[in-house]
Design an enzyme around this catalytic site. Structure first.
Site, PDB file in Angstrom:
ATOM      1  CB  SER A  78      73.091 -19.329  51.986  1.00  0.00           C
ATOM      2  OG  SER A  78      73.471 -19.598  50.710  1.00  0.00           O
ATOM      3  CB  SER A  98      65.201 -17.315  49.822  1.00  0.00           C
ATOM      4  OG  SER A  98      65.364 -18.893  49.916  1.00  0.00           O
ATOM      5  CG  ASP A 121      72.707 -25.493  53.604  1.00  0.00           C
ATOM      6  OD1 ASP A 121      71.706 -24.704  53.320  1.00  0.00           O
ATOM      7  OD2 ASP A 121      73.552 -25.665  52.992  1.00  0.00           O
ATOM      8  CG  HIS A 160      76.007 -21.631  54.307  1.00  0.00           C
ATOM      9  ND1 HIS A 160      76.537 -22.890  54.921  1.00  0.00           N
ATOM     10  CD2 HIS A 160      75.640 -22.063  53.170  1.00  0.00           C
ATOM     11  CE1 HIS A 160      76.409 -23.781  54.398  1.00  0.00           C
ATOM     12  NE2 HIS A 160      75.583 -23.499  53.339  1.00  0.00           N
ATOM     13  CG  MET A 165      72.648 -31.306  52.664  1.00  0.00           C
ATOM     14  SD  MET A 165      73.022 -29.544  52.764  1.00  0.00           S
ATOM     15  CE  MET A 165      71.999 -28.683  51.275  1.00  0.00           C
ATOM     16  CG  PHE A 204      68.988 -25.341  42.244  1.00  0.00           C
ATOM     17  CD1 PHE A 204      69.177 -24.493  40.937  1.00  0.00           C
ATOM     18  CD2 PHE A 204      68.897 -26.817  42.004  1.00  0.00           C
ATOM     19  CE1 PHE A 204      70.003 -25.274  39.886  1.00  0.00           C
ATOM     20  CE2 PHE A 204      69.265 -27.337  40.837  1.00  0.00           C
ATOM     21  CZ  PHE A 204      69.735 -26.713  39.766  1.00  0.00           C
ATOM     22  N   GLY A 205      69.262 -22.629  45.750  1.00  0.00           N
ATOM     23  CA  GLY A 205      68.702 -22.033  46.838  1.00  0.00           C
ATOM     24  C   GLY A 205      66.912 -22.131  46.545  1.00  0.00           C
ATOM     25  N   GLY A 206      66.082 -21.409  47.537  1.00  0.00           N
ATOM     26  CA  GLY A 206      64.811 -21.078  47.425  1.00  0.00           C
ATOM     27  C   GLY A 206      63.919 -22.606  47.154  1.00  0.00           C
TER      28      GLY A 206
HETATM   29  C1  DX5 Z   1      71.596 -25.542  48.590  1.00  0.00           C
HETATM   30  C2  DX5 Z   1      72.489 -24.643  49.529  1.00  0.00           C
HETATM   31  C3  DX5 Z   1      71.870 -23.812  50.575  1.00  0.00           C
HETATM   32  C4  DX5 Z   1      70.688 -22.847  49.694  1.00  0.00           C
HETATM   33  C5  DX5 Z   1      69.883 -22.415  51.049  1.00  0.00           C
HETATM   34  O1  DX5 Z   1      72.250 -26.399  47.729  1.00  0.00           O
HETATM   35  O2  DX5 Z   1      73.309 -25.586  50.097  1.00  0.00           O
HETATM   36  O3  DX5 Z   1      72.899 -23.159  51.453  1.00  0.00           O
HETATM   37  O4  DX5 Z   1      71.367 -21.903  49.410  1.00  0.00           O
HETATM   38  O5  DX5 Z   1      69.144 -21.554  50.278  1.00  0.00           O
HETATM   39  P1  DX5 Z   1      67.501 -21.380  50.955  1.00  0.00           P
HETATM   40  O6  DX5 Z   1      67.713 -21.029  52.477  1.00  0.00           O
HETATM   41  O7  DX5 Z   1      67.081 -20.471  50.226  1.00  0.00           O
HETATM   42  O8  DX5 Z   1      66.936 -22.957  50.983  1.00  0.00           O
HETATM   43 ZN    ZN Z   2      74.783 -24.688  51.941  1.00  0.00          ZN
END
Ligand code: DX5
Ligand code: ZN
Length: 229
Positions: free
Chosen positions: A12, A199, A176, A37, A141, A147-149
């Protein structure tokens, strides 16, 4: 795009250097990524804003393989053609994003892209049962999107249920959120074939020092394939 259930790692770019998307996409592909992604957020459906179709169009020439666009936006339908024209191979919309997800998936296919449907952690697998004939990918999900991480939320039972609902249909099961070498094995065993990781792929490297991306991708793939190298 030929269909396969082999494990695919989809970095991502939400975790990439936003000032350097083209080189970051090329770097993860060169280091073994299967798909790229692309997380689109609108500050309305999710509490964060990322980027839109113009950015997708700008990065498209830097991606040789599959551009997997995850729309965390509402409404979706007015923007489908813009993302298809930007070169998305797959466009995924959330079942929670509006009252007409079936129409949305039909419109995505009509645009020429593959149609994905995403489920938030609070939505059950059964929500996609009436949609399987218009769906090419189900995204489970494992964090609340935005957010990531974030910390992984275990959705293994949902993945298993979806995999048995899908049966022999050519539909991908994508995970994801919070995917890393510790969470990947159970997900793959439950029937996931696309593992999105932000991440866990981009940590420790950069477009000019991409070796760590390759190590990270190989670690997730090995864990998912059960080889634990
Ligand atoms: C969350 C996003 C994910 C996210 C994954 O809203 O859809 O794609 O960036 O990031 P990680 O792998 O850091 O959880
Ligand atoms: Zn995503």
């Amino acid at each position: 795009m030929t269909f396969s259930r082999a494990i695919k790692i989809a970095p991502s770019i939400l975790a990439a250097d936003f000032a350097n998307f083209g080189a970051e996409c090329a770097a993860v592909e060169a280091q073994g990524a299967d798909w790229v992604h692309v997380d689109v957020m609108d500050g309305h459906f999710v509490p964060n804003i990322s980027f839109g179709p113009a950015t997708c169009a700008a990065i498209r020439p830097h991606i040789k393989g599959v551009m997997d666009v995850h729309l965390m936006i509402a409404p979706v339908d007015p923007y489908i053609d813009a993302f298809a024209e930007a070169g998305a191979d797959i466009i995924t919309a959330h079942v929670e994003a509006g009252p007409h997800i079936h129409r949305t998936l039909q419109a995505i296919r009509a645009s020429g892209a593959k149609a994905g449907v995403a489920l938030n952690p609070g939505t059950s697998a059964e929500a996609v049962a009436p949609l399987l004939d218009v769906t090419d990918l189900v995204c489970v999900m494992t964090v609340n999107p935005g957010f990531g991480g974030q910390k992984f939320i275990d959705m293994t039972d949902k993945v298993r249920t979806l995999r048995s609902m899908i049966g022999d249909r050519p539909i991908h099961v994508e995970i994801d959120g919070g995917v890393d070498p510790t969470t990947a094995p159970g997900l793959a065993k439950a029937g996931a074939d696309v593992l999105v990781a932000g991440s866990a792929v981009f940590k420790g490297g950069s477009a000019s020092d991409p070796g760590p991306y390759g190590e990270n991708i190989r670690a997730i793939r090995a864990a998912a394939e059960g080889t634990y190298t």
